[in-house]
Design a protein around this motif. Structure first.
Motif, PDB file in Angstrom:
ATOM      1  N   ALA A 120       0.835  -1.210   0.000  1.00 34.99           N
ATOM      2  CA  ALA A 120       0.000   0.000   0.000  1.00 34.99           C
ATOM      3  C   ALA A 120       0.872   1.265   0.000  1.00 34.99           C
ATOM      4  O   ALA A 120       0.617   2.209  -0.749  1.00 34.99           O
ATOM      5  N   LYS A 121       1.930   1.236   0.819  1.00 41.55           N
ATOM      6  CA  LYS A 121       2.805   2.416   0.906  1.00 41.55           C
ATOM      7  C   LYS A 121       3.603   2.605  -0.390  1.00 41.55           C
ATOM      8  O   LYS A 121       3.861   3.729  -0.817  1.00 41.55           O
ATOM      9  N   GLY A 122       4.019   1.492  -0.973  1.00 46.13           N
ATOM     10  CA  GLY A 122       4.777   1.556  -2.231  1.00 46.13           C
ATOM     11  C   GLY A 122       3.924   2.166  -3.328  1.00 46.13           C
ATOM     12  O   GLY A 122       4.373   3.051  -4.071  1.00 46.13           O
ATOM     13  N   LYS A 123       2.664   1.716  -3.404  1.00 50.09           N
ATOM     14  CA  LYS A 123       1.766   2.234  -4.442  1.00 50.09           C
ATOM     15  C   LYS A 123       1.438   3.708  -4.191  1.00 50.09           C
ATOM     16  O   LYS A 123       1.348   4.495  -5.131  1.00 50.09           O
ATOM     17  N   GLU A 124       1.278   4.035  -2.906  1.00 49.61           N
ATOM     18  CA  GLU A 124       0.992   5.443  -2.574  1.00 49.61           C
ATOM     19  C   GLU A 124       2.147   6.341  -3.023  1.00 49.61           C
ATOM     20  O   GLU A 124       1.943   7.421  -3.578  1.00 49.61           O
ATOM     21  N   THR A 125       3.381   5.855  -2.804  1.00 46.72           N
ATOM     22  CA  THR A 125       4.551   6.660  -3.201  1.00 46.72           C
ATOM     23  C   THR A 125       4.634   6.785  -4.724  1.00 46.72           C
ATOM     24  O   THR A 125       4.858   7.883  -5.255  1.00 46.72           O
ATOM     25  N   LEU A 126       4.445   5.657  -5.415  1.00 42.05           N
ATOM     26  CA  LEU A 126       4.496   5.703  -6.882  1.00 42.05           C
ATOM     27  C   LEU A 126       3.460   6.691  -7.411  1.00 42.05           C
ATOM     28  O   LEU A 126       3.745   7.503  -8.298  1.00 42.05           O
ATOM     29  N   ASP A 127       2.258   6.607  -6.844  1.00 49.50           N
ATOM     30  CA  ASP A 127       1.166   7.452  -7.292  1.00 49.50           C
ATOM     31  C   ASP A 127       1.464   8.927  -7.008  1.00 49.50           C
ATOM     32  O   ASP A 127       1.341   9.788  -7.890  1.00 49.50           O
ATOM     33  N   ALA A 143       1.977  -0.930 -13.112  1.00 49.42           N
ATOM     34  CA  ALA A 143       3.371  -0.452 -13.056  1.00 49.42           C
ATOM     35  C   ALA A 143       4.123  -1.123 -11.912  1.00 49.42           C
ATOM     36  O   ALA A 143       5.263  -1.577 -12.082  1.00 49.42           O
ATOM     37  N   CYS A 144       3.485  -1.203 -10.730  1.00 46.54           N
ATOM     38  CA  CYS A 144       4.202  -1.794  -9.591  1.00 46.54           C
ATOM     39  C   CYS A 144       4.347  -3.307  -9.771  1.00 46.54           C
ATOM     40  O   CYS A 144       5.373  -3.876  -9.396  1.00 46.54           O
ATOM     41  N   ALA A 145       3.316  -3.939 -10.368  1.00 43.56           N
ATOM     42  CA  ALA A 145       3.397  -5.401 -10.554  1.00 43.56           C
ATOM     43  C   ALA A 145       4.524  -5.740 -11.539  1.00 43.56           C
ATOM     44  O   ALA A 145       5.303  -6.679 -11.305  1.00 43.56           O
ATOM     45  N   ASP A 146       4.634  -4.982 -12.624  1.00 42.23           N
ATOM     46  CA  ASP A 146       5.706  -5.225 -13.600  1.00 42.23           C
ATOM     47  C   ASP A 146       7.078  -4.998 -12.970  1.00 42.23           C
ATOM     48  O   ASP A 146       8.017  -5.764 -13.200  1.00 42.23           O
ATOM     49  N   ALA A 147       7.166  -3.930 -12.174  1.00 36.98           N
ATOM     50  CA  ALA A 147       8.447  -3.631 -11.519  1.00 36.98           C
ATOM     51  C   ALA A 147       8.789  -4.730 -10.520  1.00 36.98           C
ATOM     52  O   ALA A 147       9.927  -5.222 -10.490  1.00 36.98           O
ATOM     53  N   ASP A 148       7.810  -5.126  -9.721  1.00 37.57           N
ATOM     54  CA  ASP A 148       8.068  -6.168  -8.705  1.00 37.57           C
ATOM     55  C   ASP A 148       8.530  -7.478  -9.360  1.00 37.57           C
ATOM     56  O   ASP A 148       9.401  -8.168  -8.835  1.00 37.57           O
TER      57      ASP A 148
END
Lengths: 433, 295
Positions: A231-238, A418-423
């Protein structure tokens, strides 16, 4: 006498003996010990090495050692270093290194000489190893070996225009949300100004992104896996990509420090989230001297966890003159030289330099320098040196972070995609031995 | 001198010549062969990020076939190559004709026309980076001054390839022009005199006489530009580093980053050898074409 008391006495005696030995070594210290030798220094041609090498003549005069400087731009310096080190060549004795980027990698490859012992036993009496930033020394220690000694401390900070803030009714920035609110107000109030600018260039993104991620409370890894989709990772990316997409300059995906500083210096941006090292560039010409304020990046859910890194000087594991090379490292990181570099705008990794009268005088000349020093104090005390993933393939990990951010800026993917591809890519990288 | 002695003398001369030139030939061969052989050897090895190496045979090549970034890089390389080549040939021939017919053009104007390719690519890249900056660059200022919308140029995934092709064309079309100008100056005047007597128009003369006679020269220029364009690196590295995203990530840029930023020298060598094969293939095909159009 109890066993514990005996053990304590033994330890104290040994420490006293150690201290006495060190003091004896320091007293015997001879700067001319390696007179006539030549030390080759592979330097990144950046403001840090430029400020240092102004005093090259003093080192040669003090030690009688000839310093041969092999200077390149950062990327070219690494290419040369990789070639030399892969060949196990002794061509380079000392090189500049960023432990936060390549530390794990170079240490695992065995390219760093171990400075743990010489830094204690072969130091002049005024060297004061303990006076260097302990966080940076720790960041340069791998497997118990000190691999480099910090030359400077730096990290991203927020440069902002007080006049535009006043004109547009922007209050003091306390949180990351305040940054976005400020950007909205500035966009509505003056369309000619870029409200916010930071790094968008793929390999450069991790430097500023990491600061925001840590402030928000995110982490790059959890349970040995990439954690960008948390959740925090996605919040930062966003948040990071939204700030650049909606309030950044057109073409921000190609922006690194050069473009950011140029935009801010010419008065076209209201907020610039960029390296503390850029102070001199930003203030060039004096236009921004009176209308700029500086601060560490505002807090997120986890408070302020600024990125704090530093260039270090390392001795090559393949050097045939490691002792003479250490003399150069010692001289360059000594209190005297770091003070001289500080008054040229290179933030010192020695907190004591901040109290030096000459440095204080320089700081007191301009309010913006005081704010710069205050921001650096926060970096030094609260900073994290994690830029990108704490793995051997750290440079490659930064590509995936940058790609995810660019995909979002360019609206090519959703945050989840984006986060799934990066992960996925990062997990493969983490799994590499 | 007897006939037998006369026969022996050229043989001896040949032997002496061979012996004298052998060191230079061997040195040159060594300088070419060693790096190639070393790269081939590297291509059969995998290197970890820490520099450890292991023999993987054709592993790097099978990895390459499954690597989507490789295929994307190949596509970007070919797209950039074709677009740039077409632009440079068309503009180069046009510029050559202009210089050929404008006999009274002052020398410095001629020099100005052909000066861009004398500029170091790094300088050209930095110059265009500033001109094309969407915020502070002159290009958008000009577009907006004539009522056109601003462009993101190198920052747009759609426009980055055409923009890079334009920069390369700005730099290298004059070089093509210089080659073609040499070809134009060597054409036999009698053919043009005959065409004039027959009443051929300027367009017919160009289409039926100039262009066919110039074809060998144009193919030579094509070969020279092909070798450079397929290895296009410096301006891309200076301006976009393969971005935005991976929109301008040519094979050369990709190989460079794999080798020198991620330290996987083995895989980078396999990538570069594949690129070399593509360049060789293109040159061989164009050489055949040159043979077919020779007159």
């Amino acid at each position: 006498m109890s066993k514990d008391a005996l053990a304590t006495r033994v330890v104290i005696s040994l420490m006293a003996l150690g201290a006495a030995t060190t003091a004896a070594c320091a007293a015997d210290f001879d700067w001319k010990k390696f007179q006539g030798k030549t030390v080759t220094f592979l330097a990144n041609n950046n403001p840090v090495s430029q400020a240092l090498l102004i005093h090259k003549g003093d080192f040669e005069k003090l030690t009688g050692i000839s310093l041969k400087v092999d200077g390149y731009q950062e990327q070219q310096m690494r290419q040369r270093l990789v070639t030399v080190m892969n060949a196990r060549s002794d061509e380079v004795d000392v090189f500049m290194s960023l432990p936060s980027r390549e530390g794990e990698q170079f240490a695992a490859a065995g390219w760093y000489g171990d400075l743990s012992t010489v830094s204690k036993n072969e130091a002049s009496k005024d060297y004061d190893l303990a006076g260097l930033s302990q966080a940076l020394l720790k960041a340069a220690t791998f497997g118990g070996k000190l691999t480099s000694v910090p030359l400077n401390i730096e990290g991203p900070i927020l440069y902002y225009r007080t006049d535009i803030f006043k004109k547009c009714g922007v209050e003091k920035l306390a949180t990351i949300k305040d940054v976005e609110v400020a950007a909205q107000k500035i966009k509505a109030c003056d369309s000619a100004i870029t409200p916010f600018v930071s790094r968008g260039l793929k390999p450069a993104v991790a430097y500023t992104f990491s600061n925001m991620l840590h402030n928000i409370g995110g982490s790059y890894m959890a349970n040995g896996k990439s954690n960008l989709c948390s959740a925090k990772g996605k919040e930062t990316l966003d948040t990071y990509s939204r700030l650049l997409r909606d309030y950044g300059p057109p073409g921000v995906v190609n922006y690194s420090f050069q473009q950011i500083s140029a935009l801010y210096r010419t008065g076209r941006a209201a907020m610039s989230f960029e390296s503390s090292n850029e102070l001199r560039t930003v203030m060039e010409g004096g236009e921004r001297l009176k209308d700029t304020a500086l601060a560490p990046f505002p807090a997120g859910d986890a408070g302020q966890v600024p990125t704090a890194i530093g260039w270090g000087l390392a001795v090559s594991a393949f050097s045939k003159k490691p002792d003479a090379a250490w003399y150069f490292v010692q001289w360059a990181t000594s209190p005297e030289i770091q003070k001289r570099m500080a008054v040229q705008g290179i933030a010192p990794p020695r907190p004591a330099v901040a109290n030096d009268p000459e440095y204080r005088k320089w700081i007191d000349e301009e309010p913006v320098r005081k704010q710069w020093q205050a921001a650096l104090d926060v970096l030094a005390t609260k900073g994290s040196s994690e830029v990108g993933y704490p793995i051997v393939a750290n440079p490659e990990s930064r590509e995936f972070i940058g790609q995810a951010v660019q995909d979002l800026i360019l609206k090519q993917k959703t945050v989840d995609q984006a986060c799934a591809d990066a992960d996925r890519g990062l997990d493969a990288l983490i799994a590499q031995k | 001198m007897t006939p037998a002695a006369q026969a022996v003398r050229p043989d001896r001369q040949r032997a002496e010549l061979a012996a004298l030139s052998a060191p230079a030939v061997l040195f040159t061969l060594g300088m070419i062969a060693f790096p190639v052989a070393y790269t081939v050897w590297l291509g059969f090895h995998a290197f970890s990020s820490t520099g450890r190496q292991s023999f993987v045979g054709l592993g790097n090549y099978s990895k390459l076939i499954a690597d989507s970034e490789f295929w994307h890089g190949l596509w970007v390389t070919l797209a950039l190559y074709i677009l740039s080549l077409v632009l440079q040939l068309v503009l180069g021939v046009w510029l050559a004709l202009l210089l050929f017919h404008a006999k009274r053009l002052p020398g410095f104007v001629r020099s100005l026309f052909i000066s861009p390719f004398m500029m170091p690519p790094v300088v050209a890249g930095l110059m265009w980076l500033v001109i094309l900056d969407p915020s502070i660059g002159a290009a958008n200022y000009v577009l907006q001054a004539v009522g056109l919308p601003p462009s993101e140029w190198l920052a747009s995934p759609i426009w980055v390839i055409p923009t890079l092709a334009l920069i390369d064309t700005w730099q290298w079309a004059p070089y093509v022009a210089l080659i073609v100008l040499g070809g134009l100056q060597s054409l036999p005047p009698s053919v043009y005199e005959a065409a004039q007597i027959d009443g051929a128009s300027a367009y017919t003369t160009f289409r039926r006489i100039t262009l066919p006679l110039l074809l060998p020269t144009i193919v030579t220029a094509t070969i020279l530009r092909s070798v450079d364009l397929l290895r296009f690196f410096d301006i891309i590295y200076i301006t976009t580093q393969g971005g935005p995203g991976n929109a301008s990530n040519t094979l050369n840029i990709y190989g460079f980053r794999v080798g020198f930023e991620f330290f996987n020298i083995g895989y980078a060598s396999a990538l570069m050898l594949t690129l070399t094969a593509v360049v060789f293939g293109a040159v061989l095909a164009l050489n055949r074409l040159r043979g077919a159009v020779a007159w």
